[in-house]
Design a protein around this motif. Structure first.
Motif, PDB file in Angstrom:
ATOM      1  N   UNK A 158      56.819  -3.768  -8.493  1.00  0.00           N
ATOM      2  CA  UNK A 158      57.872  -3.264  -9.369  1.00  0.00           C
ATOM      3  C   UNK A 158      59.032  -2.974  -8.418  1.00  0.00           C
ATOM      4  N   UNK A 159      60.238  -3.036  -9.309  1.00  0.00           N
ATOM      5  CA  UNK A 159      61.529  -2.748  -8.626  1.00  0.00           C
ATOM      6  C   UNK A 159      61.927  -1.386  -8.996  1.00  0.00           C
ATOM      7  N   UNK A 160      62.627  -0.673  -8.109  1.00  0.00           N
ATOM      8  CA  UNK A 160      62.956   0.629  -8.460  1.00  0.00           C
ATOM      9  C   UNK A 160      63.931   0.702  -9.559  1.00  0.00           C
ATOM     10  N   UNK A 161      65.087   0.078  -9.373  1.00  0.00           N
ATOM     11  CA  UNK A 161      66.181   0.063 -10.276  1.00  0.00           C
ATOM     12  C   UNK A 161      66.471  -1.344 -11.149  1.00  0.00           C
ATOM     13  N   UNK A 162      65.404  -1.997 -11.253  1.00  0.00           N
ATOM     14  CA  UNK A 162      65.443  -3.240 -12.110  1.00  0.00           C
ATOM     15  C   UNK A 162      66.177  -4.660 -11.674  1.00  0.00           C
ATOM     16  N   UNK A 163      66.180  -5.570 -12.719  1.00  0.00           N
ATOM     17  CA  UNK A 163      66.730  -6.783 -12.271  1.00  0.00           C
ATOM     18  C   UNK A 163      68.232  -7.016 -11.973  1.00  0.00           C
ATOM     19  N   UNK A 164      69.015  -6.136 -12.449  1.00  0.00           N
ATOM     20  CA  UNK A 164      70.477  -6.256 -11.759  1.00  0.00           C
ATOM     21  C   UNK A 164      70.840  -5.995 -10.534  1.00  0.00           C
ATOM     22  N   UNK A 165      69.669  -5.511  -9.913  1.00  0.00           N
ATOM     23  CA  UNK A 165      69.968  -4.972  -8.381  1.00  0.00           C
ATOM     24  C   UNK A 165      68.965  -5.477  -7.475  1.00  0.00           C
ATOM     25  N   UNK A 166      68.000  -6.154  -8.044  1.00  0.00           N
ATOM     26  CA  UNK A 166      66.785  -6.719  -7.357  1.00  0.00           C
ATOM     27  C   UNK A 166      66.542  -8.141  -7.666  1.00  0.00           C
ATOM     28  N   UNK A 167      66.799  -8.910  -6.439  1.00  0.00           N
ATOM     29  CA  UNK A 167      66.573 -10.359  -6.680  1.00  0.00           C
ATOM     30  C   UNK A 167      65.488 -10.880  -5.857  1.00  0.00           C
TER      31      UNK A 167
END
Length: 786
Positions: A98-107
């Motif tokens: 899982x990303x820490x801060x979501x799909x807007x900033x993790x690609x």
């Protein structure tokens, strides 16, 4: 000895417990990833020692571990798991990433094949293995091979999931697959967005997956099935603007529950869905050649509104519908609402098509439709809908359905009563509650006095009733589709108000309509001194087209003096030239009628149809042509079958109308020698020709609504007088067909007379149609039946 055995057993139990505790602690370990970390140290158990790529952390993790990923663009590395297909990340164990801060900033970004999109060297974004979880990423630019195993290597551009793999809160965009699942292949997707993905064959957005609370938009399948999804189960999803050859929104073998399908398209069939089961879904604004809303599907408790088909079945074709509401759908040929379908407890009203506006070739039980279909419990009275989805308190459809055909709950999730209502809504007094949002569209907001403007309600919420107020004292209740013309110029505020138990005073939306004095433009072929803008007889234009083009007002009138108008021309589609193009919302009328006012097309030198031929008139949306003779109009021999090879005398948009005209001596390569499409009133069609081969149809008219018309001496391959359409109070005589239907073929005839028509093969009078109260005499056929 007994004591020793008991001691050993206790030690074994304690050891087992200790191992379980240690395993539990180990299973809960967290691994960290930070693209910019300068001191990565395996096993990456804190941020200071975080891995710089996701794969290293996954490899260091054990089953049950979590991999936490910091913001970043992860686009390096890769691993082949099956064959030669490389994945940017392989989650091949029961690990949650899982990303820490979501799909807007993790690609996570894959890669296209060198010089291509899919092919050897392409990189898929992620492989999600058995019981693995991926959460909070954007997956983009993932692609597949074009060789190797068709599912393992050619499918799943964004993500390839084992059946138990789960992807949550992820965005799939710009991925592609050579075979299936441009965005995702298999697995379960929760709260994901899939947009702009593509596949060659199946599931532009997803294939074989379970999707919950997802949005699928602008995904594409190049050739076959399922622009949004194929072979998927979708619950509480939105499918918008997806496209495919078949099943633009949800493709073959999909199950859709509580989904919204809007603006999807299919070049062949099933704009919204094909070969699928839909429960409690809303289908609106979808398009296909056949089955604008759905093709060969089962629909329970659904609403279908404003879907369209360029051929047949604007709402649905070859479907089974239970407690559905179909309104505002349209088809260019047959069955604006439903075509060749079975409808139980349904409402089919306010739809449009030249043949069977609401239904064609369909079976109804305990349903509301007009004209009244045969079958038990059917009614034909106006349903009084508060909206496109809900009944008003005054609806005659309340309690008129059959409990034998109810499935599940109504469109609001409420229990069906016994007997149930017709349509998708079970109306119960006092249960229409909650918020209301009112809106509507107006076809035009600046028109002439006397021009009727169409309005379509676009509301949400559970309405109990609705009211239109047109600002001039006219009020209409419980109609989602309304039309109104104002007699006196002025600025009018049109108001639509909705009511329910929580909003007894109503919620309203308004639109202002400017109604002006009707503009009039003049035409006189012999005028020596035309003066723009041609608003009086002395300044009249010398050509009809100049006068039409001089104004822009919707509802304007162009008055044409006696004369023969046979010069000029304009192309609307492809390379097909029209002598006159009647612009949207304009009325072109002769002063003294067809005997002295003529519009002449042109044939190709040495033949009739071909490049250089000129059709007489093209009639645009909501345009009108009155009082002309249309003659010597011809079409191209190539190009679009409908738009360039059809309609020698006149080609009409569906809402275009021609009145008091004579159409004679025109021809079309394919369809409609005299006329194609639209409505003809009090017209005479004689000696027109449509291709004599089997593909030619409708010598006089093709797919036209004809009212009080005379068709004589026309000929075609099929349907010498007319092919398709609806004919009311018409006379057809001495028409001929090279194959079948000398008088008419494939049409609905009411109160018509057919005499002296002939076909070389079968059905001299009429073939493959429906005749009500008609008279046939002296018709003949060379092979089978007069």
């Amino acid at each position: 000895m007994t004591h020793l055995i008991r001691s050993v057993s206790l030690a074994a139990v304690l050891a087992a417990i200790l191992l379980q505790v240690l395993a539990s602690l180990a299973a809960g370990a967290t691994r960290y990833v930070n693209l910019n970390n300068s001191t990565p140290v395996s096993p990456y158990t804190n941020w200071l020692s975080a891995a710089t790529n996701i794969q290293d952390a996954v490899d260091a993790a054990g089953a049950g571990d979590e991999v936490v990923v910091a913001d970043g663009h992860y686009a390096a590395g890769g691993r082949a798991l099956y064959g030669l297909m490389t994945n940017r990340v392989v989650i091949d164990k029961a690990v949650a990433v899982r990303s820490v801060n979501g799909p807007l900033v993790t690609t996570i970004e894959g890669a296209a094949a060198p010089g291509f999109v899919n092919g050897d060297g392409a990189v898929r974004c992620v492989y999600v293995g058995t019981n693995a979880v991926l959460s909070g990423f954007t997956l983009t630019n993932g692609h597949t091979r074009v060789a190797g195993h068709d599912t393992i290597e050619q499918s799943g551009g964004g993500a390839w999931c084992e059946i138990s793999g789960v992807v949550s809160n992820c965005t799939f965009t710009g991925n592609s697959a050579d075979n299936a699942g441009g965005g995702a292949y298999r697995g379960t997707l929760n709260n994901c967005t899939l947009g702009g993905n593509s596949a060659q064959n199946y599931g532009g957005g997803a294939n074989g997956a379970t999707l919950n609370n997802c949005t699928l938009s602008s995904n594409l399948v190049s050739f076959f099935v399922g622009g949004g999804g194929s072979a998927c189960t979708l619950s509480n999803c939105i499918l918008i603007g997806n496209s495919a050859g078949f099943g633009g929104g949800g493709g073959a073998d999909c199950s859709l529950n509580n989904c919204t399908l809007t603006g999807n398209s299919a070049s062949d069939s099933g704009g919204g869905a094909e070969n699928s089961t839909l429960n409690n879904c809303t289908l609106s604004g979808n398009w296909a050649s056949s089955g604008g809303g759905a093709f060969q599907s089962t629909l329970n408790n659904c609403t279908l509104a404003s879907n369209s088909a360029s051929d047949s079945g604007g709402g649905v074709i070859y479907g089974t519908l239970n407690n559905c509401t179909l309104s505002g759908n349209s088809a260019s040929f047959y069955g604006g609402g439903a075509n060749f379908s079975v409808l139980n407890n349904c409402i089919a009203y306010y739809n449009f098509a030249p043949n069977g506006p609401n239904h064609y070739g369909s079976t109804f039980n305990y349903s509301c439709a007009t004209p009244l279909p045969p079958g038990p419990g059917n009614i034909a009275v106006e349903p009084l809908l508060a909206s496109t989805s809900h009944l008003s308190a005054e609806s005659p459809c309340i309690g008129q359905g059959s409990s034998a055909d109810t499935h599940g709950l109504d469109i609001d999730g409420e229990r069906w009563l016994d007997p149930p209502c017709m349509g998708a809504d079970q109306f119960v007094a006092g249960q229409a509650t909650g918020g209301l949002a009112m809106a509507f569209t107006a076809a035009y907001t600046n028109v002439s006095a006397g021009f009727a403007v169409a309005f379509v309600a676009q509301t949400s919420g559970h309405l109990a009733s609705s009211v239109w107020d047109f600002g001039d004292g006219v009020v209409v209740s419980n109609r989602p589709y309304a039309s109104h013309a104002w007699a006196v110029p002025g600025l009018y505020e049109v108001r639509l108000t909705g009511y329910n138990a929580d909003w007894p005073d109503g919620v309203s939306a308004t639109v202002r309509v400017q109604v002006g004095v009707r503009e009039v433009y003049y035409v006189n072929a012999t005028n020596a001194a035309p003066l723009y803008p041609y608003t009086n007889r002395a300044d009249a234009a010398a050509s009809i087209q100049e006068a039409i083009d001089a104004g822009v007002q919707i509802g304007r009138l162009v008055l044409v003096a006696d004369g023969a108008y046979g010069t000029g021309g304009r192309v609307v589609y492809g390379l097909m030239t029209n002598r006159v193009v009647v612009s949207e919302g304009a009325e072109v009328r002769s002063v003294n009628g067809p005997l002295v006012t003529q519009i002449e097309g042109a044939s190709v030198d040495g033949t009739t149809n071909g490049d250089g031929a000129i059709r007489c008139v093209y009639v645009s949306t909501n345009a009108v042509l009155i009082g002309f003779t249309l003659t010597n109009g011809h079409t191209r021999a190539e190009g679009d079958y409908a738009k360039e090879q059809s309609g020698g005398g006149v080609w009409c948009e569906p809402s275009g109308a021609v009145s008091n005209c004579t159409l004679t001596g025109n021809s079309a390569q394919r369809r409609g020698g005299g006329a194609y499409g639209g409505t003809l009133n009090r017209c005479t069609l004689s000696s027109n020709l449509a291709g004599t081969s089997y593909s030619g149809a409708g010598g006089g008219a093709y797919n036209v609504a004809l009212n009080n018309c005379t068709l004589a001496g026309n000929s075609a391959g099929n349907g010498g007088g007319a092919y398709g359409g609806t004919l009311n109070n018409c006379t057809l005589s001495d028409n001929s067909a090279g194959n079948g239907g000398g008088g008419v073929s494939g049409a609905t005839l009411n109160n018509c007379i057919l005499s002296g028509n002939w076909a070389s093969y079968e059905a001299g009078g009429a073939s493959f149609g429906t005749l009500n109260n008609c008279t046939l005499s002296g018709n003949s056929a060379g092979y089978d039946g007069g």
